[in-house]
Design a protein around this motif. Structure first.
Motif, PDB file in Angstrom:
ATOM      1  N   LEU A  88       0.841  -1.181   0.000  1.00 42.02           N
ATOM      2  CA  LEU A  88       0.000   0.000   0.000  1.00 42.02           C
ATOM      3  C   LEU A  88       0.887   1.245   0.000  1.00 42.02           C
ATOM      4  CD1 LEU A  88      -2.929   1.174   0.307  1.00 42.02           C
ATOM      5  CD2 LEU A  88      -2.452   1.261   2.777  1.00 42.02           C
ATOM      6  N   ILE A  89       0.767   2.069  -1.051  1.00 41.58           N
ATOM      7  CA  ILE A  89       1.520   3.313  -1.152  1.00 41.58           C
ATOM      8  C   ILE A  89       0.564   4.436  -0.774  1.00 41.58           C
ATOM      9  CG2 ILE A  89       2.820   4.846  -2.675  1.00 41.58           C
ATOM     10  CD1 ILE A  89       3.506   2.427  -4.379  1.00 41.58           C
ATOM     11  N   THR A  90       0.754   5.013   0.397  1.00 43.05           N
ATOM     12  CA  THR A  90      -0.241   5.915   0.961  1.00 43.05           C
ATOM     13  C   THR A  90       0.362   7.188   1.532  1.00 43.05           C
ATOM     14  OG1 THR A  90      -1.991   6.078   2.653  1.00 43.05           O
ATOM     15  CG2 THR A  90      -0.132   4.648   3.161  1.00 43.05           C
ATOM     16  N   SER A  91      -0.439   8.244   1.529  1.00 47.36           N
ATOM     17  CA  SER A  91      -0.061   9.478   2.213  1.00 47.36           C
ATOM     18  C   SER A  91      -0.352   9.359   3.703  1.00 47.36           C
ATOM     19  CB  SER A  91      -0.860  10.661   1.648  1.00 47.36           C
ATOM     20  OG  SER A  91      -2.224  10.574   2.028  1.00 47.36           O
ATOM     21  N   ALA A  92      -1.181   8.369   4.070  1.00 51.78           N
ATOM     22  CA  ALA A  92      -1.636   8.112   5.444  1.00 51.78           C
ATOM     23  C   ALA A  92      -2.668   9.124   5.920  1.00 51.78           C
ATOM     24  CB  ALA A  92      -0.474   8.041   6.435  1.00 51.78           C
ATOM     25  N   VAL A  93      -2.906  10.177   5.154  1.00 46.63           N
ATOM     26  CA  VAL A  93      -3.922  11.167   5.520  1.00 46.63           C
ATOM     27  C   VAL A  93      -5.286  10.630   5.084  1.00 46.63           C
ATOM     28  CG1 VAL A  93      -4.749  13.523   5.142  1.00 46.63           C
ATOM     29  CG2 VAL A  93      -2.293  13.070   5.358  1.00 46.63           C
ATOM     30  N   GLY A  94      -6.169  10.463   6.032  1.00 46.12           N
ATOM     31  CA  GLY A  94      -7.471   9.884   5.732  1.00 46.12           C
ATOM     32  C   GLY A  94      -7.546   8.407   6.064  1.00 46.12           C
ATOM     33  N   LEU A  95      -6.407   7.797   6.329  1.00 47.44           N
ATOM     34  CA  LEU A  95      -6.366   6.387   6.718  1.00 47.44           C
ATOM     35  C   LEU A  95      -6.509   6.294   8.234  1.00 47.44           C
ATOM     36  CD1 LEU A  95      -5.871   3.377   6.169  1.00 47.44           C
ATOM     37  CD2 LEU A  95      -3.413   3.850   6.167  1.00 47.44           C
ATOM     38  N   THR A  96      -7.528   5.571   8.692  1.00 49.31           N
ATOM     39  CA  THR A  96      -7.763   5.430  10.123  1.00 49.31           C
ATOM     40  C   THR A  96      -7.111   4.159  10.653  1.00 49.31           C
ATOM     41  OG1 THR A  96      -9.817   4.177   9.835  1.00 49.31           O
ATOM     42  CG2 THR A  96      -9.989   6.590   9.870  1.00 49.31           C
ATOM     43  N   GLU A  97      -6.937   4.096  11.961  1.00 54.32           N
ATOM     44  CA  GLU A  97      -6.383   2.908  12.594  1.00 54.32           C
ATOM     45  C   GLU A  97      -7.302   1.712  12.351  1.00 54.32           C
ATOM     46  OE1 GLU A  97      -6.455   5.877  13.838  1.00 54.32           O
ATOM     47  OE2 GLU A  97      -4.480   6.366  14.693  1.00 54.32           O
ATOM     48  N   LYS A  98      -8.615   1.941  12.380  1.00 55.33           N
ATOM     49  CA  LYS A  98      -9.580   0.862  12.148  1.00 55.33           C
ATOM     50  C   LYS A  98      -9.453   0.309  10.732  1.00 55.33           C
ATOM     51  CE  LYS A  98     -14.563  -0.133  12.281  1.00 55.33           C
ATOM     52  NZ  LYS A  98     -15.909   0.442  12.550  1.00 55.33           N
ATOM     53  N   LYS A  99      -9.340   1.197   9.741  1.00 54.90           N
ATOM     54  CA  LYS A  99      -9.199   0.746   8.351  1.00 54.90           C
ATOM     55  C   LYS A  99      -7.860   0.039   8.154  1.00 54.90           C
ATOM     56  CE  LYS A  99     -11.685   1.376   5.498  1.00 54.90           C
ATOM     57  NZ  LYS A  99     -11.904   2.487   4.569  1.00 54.90           N
ATOM     58  N   LEU A 100      -6.806   0.525   8.777  1.00 50.41           N
ATOM     59  CA  LEU A 100      -5.503  -0.122   8.667  1.00 50.41           C
ATOM     60  C   LEU A 100      -5.558  -1.546   9.228  1.00 50.41           C
ATOM     61  CD1 LEU A 100      -2.495   0.075   7.944  1.00 50.41           C
ATOM     62  CD2 LEU A 100      -2.103   1.046  10.219  1.00 50.41           C
ATOM     63  N   ALA A 101      -6.232  -1.734  10.353  1.00 45.54           N
ATOM     64  CA  ALA A 101      -6.368  -3.069  10.936  1.00 45.54           C
ATOM     65  C   ALA A 101      -7.141  -3.987   9.995  1.00 45.54           C
ATOM     66  CB  ALA A 101      -7.057  -2.982  12.291  1.00 45.54           C
ATOM     67  N   ALA A 102      -8.171  -3.449   9.343  1.00 44.49           N
ATOM     68  CA  ALA A 102      -8.953  -4.241   8.386  1.00 44.49           C
ATOM     69  C   ALA A 102      -8.101  -4.638   7.184  1.00 44.49           C
ATOM     70  CB  ALA A 102     -10.175  -3.457   7.933  1.00 44.49           C
ATOM     71  N   ALA A 104      -4.881  -5.088   7.251  1.00 44.24           N
ATOM     72  CA  ALA A 104      -3.970  -6.132   7.734  1.00 44.24           C
ATOM     73  C   ALA A 104      -4.668  -7.492   7.712  1.00 44.24           C
ATOM     74  CB  ALA A 104      -3.477  -5.792   9.133  1.00 44.24           C
ATOM     75  N   ARG A 105      -5.911  -7.539   8.154  1.00 50.06           N
ATOM     76  CA  ARG A 105      -6.665  -8.798   8.146  1.00 50.06           C
ATOM     77  C   ARG A 105      -6.939  -9.268   6.717  1.00 50.06           C
ATOM     78  NH1 ARG A 105      -9.374  -6.003  12.299  1.00 50.06           N
ATOM     79  NH2 ARG A 105     -11.097  -5.455  10.884  1.00 50.06           N
ATOM     80  N   GLU A 142       1.463   2.998  13.925  1.00 53.72           N
ATOM     81  CA  GLU A 142       0.437   1.962  13.979  1.00 53.72           C
ATOM     82  C   GLU A 142       0.762   0.814  13.032  1.00 53.72           C
ATOM     83  OE1 GLU A 142      -3.057   0.282  15.553  1.00 53.72           O
ATOM     84  OE2 GLU A 142      -1.873   2.030  16.174  1.00 53.72           O
ATOM     85  N   VAL A 143       1.309   1.130  11.870  1.00 55.95           N
ATOM     86  CA  VAL A 143       1.725   0.096  10.912  1.00 55.95           C
ATOM     87  C   VAL A 143       2.723  -0.853  11.566  1.00 55.95           C
ATOM     88  CG1 VAL A 143       3.041  -0.321   8.786  1.00 55.95           C
ATOM     89  CG2 VAL A 143       1.268   1.448   8.837  1.00 55.95           C
ATOM     90  N   VAL A 144       3.733  -0.275  12.205  1.00 59.35           N
ATOM     91  CA  VAL A 144       4.766  -1.075  12.865  1.00 59.35           C
ATOM     92  C   VAL A 144       4.165  -1.870  14.024  1.00 59.35           C
ATOM     93  CG1 VAL A 144       6.936  -0.959  14.153  1.00 59.35           C
ATOM     94  CG2 VAL A 144       6.593   0.509  12.145  1.00 59.35           C
ATOM     95  N   GLN A 145       3.244  -1.257  14.769  1.00 61.79           N
ATOM     96  CA  GLN A 145       2.593  -1.926  15.892  1.00 61.79           C
ATOM     97  C   GLN A 145       1.831  -3.170  15.432  1.00 61.79           C
ATOM     98  OE1 GLN A 145       2.965  -1.014  19.071  1.00 61.79           O
ATOM     99  NE2 GLN A 145       1.690  -2.690  19.837  1.00 61.79           N
ATOM    100  N   LEU A 146       1.271  -3.098  14.214  1.00 59.76           N
ATOM    101  CA  LEU A 146       0.530  -4.239  13.666  1.00 59.76           C
ATOM    102  C   LEU A 146       1.454  -5.306  13.074  1.00 59.76           C
ATOM    103  CD1 LEU A 146      -2.416  -2.344  11.909  1.00 59.76           C
ATOM    104  CD2 LEU A 146      -2.601  -3.919  13.856  1.00 59.76           C
ATOM    105  N   GLY A 147       2.744  -5.027  13.047  1.00 61.29           N
ATOM    106  CA  GLY A 147       3.698  -6.002  12.521  1.00 61.29           C
ATOM    107  C   GLY A 147       3.825  -5.998  11.012  1.00 61.29           C
TER     108      GLY A 147
END
Length: 372
Positions: A88-102, A104-105, A142-147
């Motif tokens: 995922l190539i992202t600016s991270a602006v607009g990306l939430t922790e909840k969406k990032l976790a989804a 990852a799953r 958060e990315v690093v925290q999720l592994g």
């Protein structure tokens, strides 16, 4: 006789041109594609399956800002089902922790976050978005925290080149496994802002020494990728490993391009995944075959012993600087147009950036890109 047609290894999936940022060096075309023209989820899933069958190993989910797509989780799942390594190539602006976790799953393998500067005020000014710096850092952690492995993409130009060391230090502190020192490439928006972004030769020389010292300091801690910026190089880079050799781009509307800037070259015919399979496009598209091999080359490329190393350099840059897409990339010191690159590398101004967000700026950028 030309080399056998190779299989592509990478696919850049430009899911959308929508983006909250206005970066003055954006690699998107000045004529942005609209949301109404974007491919739907099912079509992207088919493209990923066809890409895997063709030999592609990794897909880069990009934009614009790919997470602006409401179906980004479903798109990521489709890429994962096709057994593609997903980045995922992202600016991270607009990306939430909840969406990032989804994500990852859903099977997301890697995240690349762009960082505009190590200084918050400067970073937000470059991005054209207040609060972008803080948000990027929060999502990176958060990315690093999720592994999930993290790459920091540091786009370098005159305003931040003297802080490369601090940017690498921040990437290490965030837990990134890799940092890209990505000097601006002057196409599209960056071409319109070239004199505003161009570093001095002295800055570039200091940066080269800085990167080497950082590599020694952080050896085995973080991978640092960096190349000399084009306008200060002696030889051109082999653009994406050579035209139509190892990678392909799919635009938001489905056009398949040999590189992200290929549409700047007039007269090329780009086939779409709406009408053709990816395999058919890879093998037979007029655009992909236009600059494959070496038969299209003029001198000095045609007889140069490096012609199978750099493939004449970048076709889009050759067009932008000489008006001829078949010319030797003027970055090469053997090009009869190389003096132009040297002259442009010395041109600088401090006028405000032309940001990609505003309609008026798009008109201005288009006019400036035409004159190069």
């Amino acid at each position: 006789m030309g080399e056998p047609l190779l299989r592509p290894l990478g696919l850049l999936a430009e899911l959308t041109h929508r983006c909250p940022l206005g970066c003055p060096y954006c690699s998107n075309p000045i004529a942005l594609e609209s949301r109404a023209d974007e491919l739907d989820t099912a079509t992207w899933a088919r493209v990923f399956a066809e890409a895997a069958d063709l030999g592609v190993l990794q897909v880069h989910l990009s934009g614009g800002e790919p997470t602006a797509r409401r179906d980004i989780v479903e798109i990521t799942e489709a890429a994962h089902r096709a057994s593609l390594y997903t980045n995922l190539i992202t600016s991270a602006v607009g990306l939430t922790e909840k969406k990032l976790a989804a994500l990852a799953r859903a099977g997301l393998d890697h995240v690349q976050i762009s960082m505009q500067d190590a200084d918050a005020i400067s970073a937000d000014r470059i991005a054209g978005y207040d609060g972008a710096y803080a948000r990027k850092n929060a999502i990176a952690r958060e990315v690093v925290q999720l592994g999930i492995p993290l790459t920091v993409n540091a786009v370098i130009h005159r305003a931040n080149i003297d802080r490369i060391g601090t940017m690498v230090e921040q990437a290490v502190a965030l837990g990134a496994s890799r940092v890209e020192i990505a000097h601006v490439q002057y196409y599209g928006w960056a071409l319109a802002n070239r004199a505003k972004l161009m570093p001095t030769r002295q800055q570039v020389e200091r940066a080269v020494g800085c990167v080497e010292a950082l590599r020694q300091r952080y050896h085995s801690i973080i991978v640092i990728d960096a190349v000399l910026p084009d306008y200060f190089a002696r030889y051109p880079k082999p653009c994406l490993g050579g035209w139509g050799r190892r990678s392909l781009n799919v635009s938001p509307s489905g056009k398949v391009l040999p590189c992200h800037a290929a549409e700047t070259i007039p007269g090329l015919e780009f086939w779409s995944v709406r009408e053709h399979s990816l395999a058919d496009i890879w093998r037979s598209s007029p655009a992909f075959n236009a600059f494959r091999g070496t038969e299209w080359m003029k001198e000095p490329c045609a007889s140069c012993p490096r012609r199978l190393q750099d493939f004449g350099g970048c076709r889009c840059q050759a067009l932008a600087l000489t008006g001829d897409a078949r010319a030797t990339d003027p970055v090469c010191h053997l090009s009869p147009h190389h003096v132009l690159v040297a002259e442009l590398a010395e041109q600088r101004d401090d006028a405000p950036y032309i940001y990609r967000r505003n309609r008026a700026d798009r008109t201005t950028a288009a006019e400036m890109a035409k004159v190069g």
